[in-house]
Write a protein that holds these residues in place. Sequence first.
Motif, PDB file in Angstrom:
ATOM      1  N   ARG A  72      30.990  -2.675  49.431  1.00 20.43           N
ATOM      2  CA  ARG A  72      31.066  -1.886  48.090  1.00 20.43           C
ATOM      3  C   ARG A  72      30.207  -2.750  47.059  1.00 20.43           C
ATOM      4  NH1 ARG A  72      35.539  -3.233  44.319  1.00 20.43           N
ATOM      5  NH2 ARG A  72      36.886  -4.719  45.457  1.00 20.43           N
ATOM      6  N   GLY A  73      29.585  -1.858  46.133  1.00 19.28           N
ATOM      7  CA  GLY A  73      29.047  -2.582  45.064  1.00 19.28           C
ATOM      8  C   GLY A  73      30.149  -3.180  43.994  1.00 19.28           C
ATOM      9  N   GLY A  74      29.320  -3.315  42.924  1.00 20.14           N
ATOM     10  CA  GLY A  74      30.207  -4.042  41.663  1.00 20.14           C
ATOM     11  C   GLY A  74      29.303  -5.031  40.870  1.00 20.14           C
ATOM     12  N   ASP A  87      26.936   2.537  48.151  1.00 17.87           N
ATOM     13  CA  ASP A  87      26.159   3.570  48.732  1.00 17.87           C
ATOM     14  C   ASP A  87      27.448   4.178  49.521  1.00 17.87           C
ATOM     15  OD1 ASP A  87      24.864   5.120  50.537  1.00 17.87           O
ATOM     16  OD2 ASP A  87      23.188   3.608  50.827  1.00 17.87           O
ATOM     17  N   HIS A  88      27.691   5.282  49.028  1.00 14.17           N
ATOM     18  CA  HIS A  88      28.759   6.083  49.616  1.00 14.17           C
ATOM     19  C   HIS A  88      28.590   6.750  50.990  1.00 14.17           C
ATOM     20  CE1 HIS A  88      30.748   6.014  45.883  1.00 14.17           C
ATOM     21  NE2 HIS A  88      29.708   6.590  45.357  1.00 14.17           N
ATOM     22  N   TYR A  89      27.252   6.358  51.707  1.00 17.32           N
ATOM     23  CA  TYR A  89      27.075   6.857  52.926  1.00 17.32           C
ATOM     24  C   TYR A  89      27.063   5.883  53.922  1.00 17.32           C
ATOM     25  CZ  TYR A  89      25.495  11.070  50.485  1.00 17.32           C
ATOM     26  OH  TYR A  89      25.485  12.220  49.596  1.00 17.32           O
ATOM     27  N   LYS A  90      27.151   4.524  53.469  1.00 19.19           N
ATOM     28  CA  LYS A  90      27.204   3.313  54.443  1.00 19.19           C
ATOM     29  C   LYS A  90      28.461   2.592  54.177  1.00 19.19           C
ATOM     30  CE  LYS A  90      22.158   2.388  54.547  1.00 19.19           C
ATOM     31  NZ  LYS A  90      21.103   1.351  54.416  1.00 19.19           N
ATOM     32  N   GLU A  91      29.049   2.086  55.268  1.00 16.79           N
ATOM     33  CA  GLU A  91      30.327   1.364  55.079  1.00 16.79           C
ATOM     34  C   GLU A  91      29.953  -0.071  54.949  1.00 16.79           C
ATOM     35  OE1 GLU A  91      34.067   0.566  58.222  1.00 16.79           O
ATOM     36  OE2 GLU A  91      32.637   1.869  58.837  1.00 16.79           O
ATOM     37  N   PHE A  92      28.743  -0.734  55.222  1.00 14.44           N
ATOM     38  CA  PHE A  92      28.388  -2.023  55.373  1.00 14.44           C
ATOM     39  C   PHE A  92      27.248  -2.212  54.614  1.00 14.44           C
ATOM     40  CE2 PHE A  92      31.171  -1.800  58.902  1.00 14.44           C
ATOM     41  CZ  PHE A  92      32.311  -2.565  58.481  1.00 14.44           C
ATOM     42  N   LEU A  93      27.058  -2.905  53.768  1.00 13.31           N
ATOM     43  CA  LEU A  93      25.851  -3.248  52.982  1.00 13.31           C
ATOM     44  C   LEU A  93      25.394  -4.625  53.406  1.00 13.31           C
ATOM     45  CD1 LEU A  93      26.693  -1.309  49.687  1.00 13.31           C
ATOM     46  CD2 LEU A  93      25.042  -0.567  51.608  1.00 13.31           C
TER      47      LEU A  93
END
Length: 675
Positions: free
Chosen positions: A479-481, A517-523
């Motif tokens: 997730r971001g932040g 990015d709510h469409y990706k589980e991993f970034l």
Amino acid sequence: MQAFLFLVRLAGLLSLTSRFLVTSALQEGLPESVVEALLRPSHVSERLVGLQVRGSNFTLGNMPFLILSGTIHYFRVPRDYWKDSLLKLKACGFNTVTTHVPWNLHEPRRGQFHYSGNLDLIAFISLASEVDLWVILCVGPYIGSDLDLGGLPSWLLKDSHMKLRTTHKGFTAAVNRYFDDLIPKIRGFQFQEEGPIIAMQMENEYGSYNLDKRYMPYIKNALLSRGIKTMLMTADTGQGLLKGHTPTVFATLHMKSIRQKTYEHLSSAQGPGPVMMTVYTARSLDGWGTPRNTLDLHMLMESVREMLKLRFSLNFYMFHGGTNFGFTGGAAFPAIASLWSPATASPGRSRAVCPRLPRLCSLGSGPLQAEKLVAYPAHPPDYGALLTEDGGYTPEYLVFQEFFRPDAGVPSFQHQDHRPKDTYAPLAAGHFISLWDTLIHQDDEPVRSTGPLSMEQLSVNEGSGQSAGYILYETVITRGGVLNSDGHVKDRGQVFLDDKYIGVLDDTHQKLTLPSDHYKEFLTLRILVENQGRLASGTSMNQERKGLTGNIYLNGSPLRKFKIYSLEMQNKFIQRKLPNIWKPSFLHTVGPAFFLALLRVGSQPKDTFMSLQGWTKGVVFINGQNLGRYWNVGPQETLYVPGPWLKPGLNEIIVFEEFKSTLLIYFTNTSQLGY
């Protein structure tokens, strides 16, 4: 400036000590000092007695001697041009060349020593003797000279307890191995062995460092025990004179913090004797993103005239500054913080207030065309040198030659463009490779680590760690932040999320917001960190580790499970043939990426200057040789391309661009250093 103004009034110091009273009768013609300056290697047949102090004078071979020296760094001037620079030094009226020995370049990996090509110290000393010049050799081990870590190898910092320039066992063990290799090579070139070396400077400005009273005696004994017979010298600023002085070692001065009390201290430390200004500097070096420094030729000549009236020996630093090719330049704390302004729109033009000032490549003055010249260190380190970066004459050179040469009887060079330059046609970088696509082609496998490791901690280069260039940290987040560097990015980190540029982390920008990015589980989070050069002086050198030097936090939690890529960009990587992955660039102008262009040169390659107008920030290689950094914050606008580094036919230019380019590469026959 205070030191400068003081030097202009050096005649007022005649009443300080008896050494100055002796000189009060000298006239403008300086006949006595000129005769002493004429003494050259070819004139001395008796070699039993080297450089000594006799009363208020130097003697060499029992004859009166005045040292008129200029600094040329063999590692900053293309080897093909060494002789040209040395002959110009002699033709200007100087009798001695001073050069420093960079430990970090000669031993880039622990236990692996290099003395070939542009690092062939013995060839340089031999050439100086051939052209009839004396040599003062500054063997260090610390030499300063605005080099990365002051010329000390970065692998010393692999020891987390390292205390540089002290009798710390880890440091002295490394120095002993280095001297065991270096000293036997130069021992036979001492004056007493029929060679040109008349003095050796041990360490550099130790009085301003002064962490260990046992250290300077240790260095002295390390040299004497290995067969050094010639005069040993220390060199300190006025404020550090007494702290840097070592008994029975001749103390010399650097032109900083000079006061009347300085000469009183000098007399109290070693009694009446000659004065030598080991570093007479016309001006300060420049750094990226700051205005260039300038000098006043009239003030310069008045200072030298007064020093010669007082029969000071002097070393002009630099005579030929040359170029900080590659990543050799160090960094410094800027004297005026306001020279750096807050970050502006373009990521490449970010000029955030910076606690350090990365040095320029050019160390040479500008071309023979202006009354006032400026030197600069992005690539060249000239300090107002008497020759330009590429070895051309400056107005200062002509004035000094007129001042010295008529009495010295040394033939003059003709003042024409001795090396014609070429303006090659503009090129387009027709191919590119994304940095991400090159990762699988790196020589070293990525290092896997729970937490971040600094460059020095990496298990690359046979355990010596990474010295320079870039380092890439890669991890996966969900997730971001808020990303917080907590001051652990050294020196400049670009942040990418799934290859999308987010922003820059540095000493003054320690937080970034990462989008989710709510469409990706991993970034995939990547941080590309540039080492902009280690401090060249000061006690903070002991903490000069690069890359990520501690934890990076996302929403308050430390990131873990890193893959770390060493991107030192040594010649072996740049020269690799990477078939089938170069892509036509067309309109692809975004970095980080490598861009390829081919320069066709005729049968006689000539010097030229490369301009990357419209590009943002990065590094340039030509035929595998690292020319150094470019950055659109200035002041340096061109990179020097020595003719000997080109070849007839096609020459391969690779540009590593961090942000964005125009794909066009220009050439000019004059340097543009940002006056």
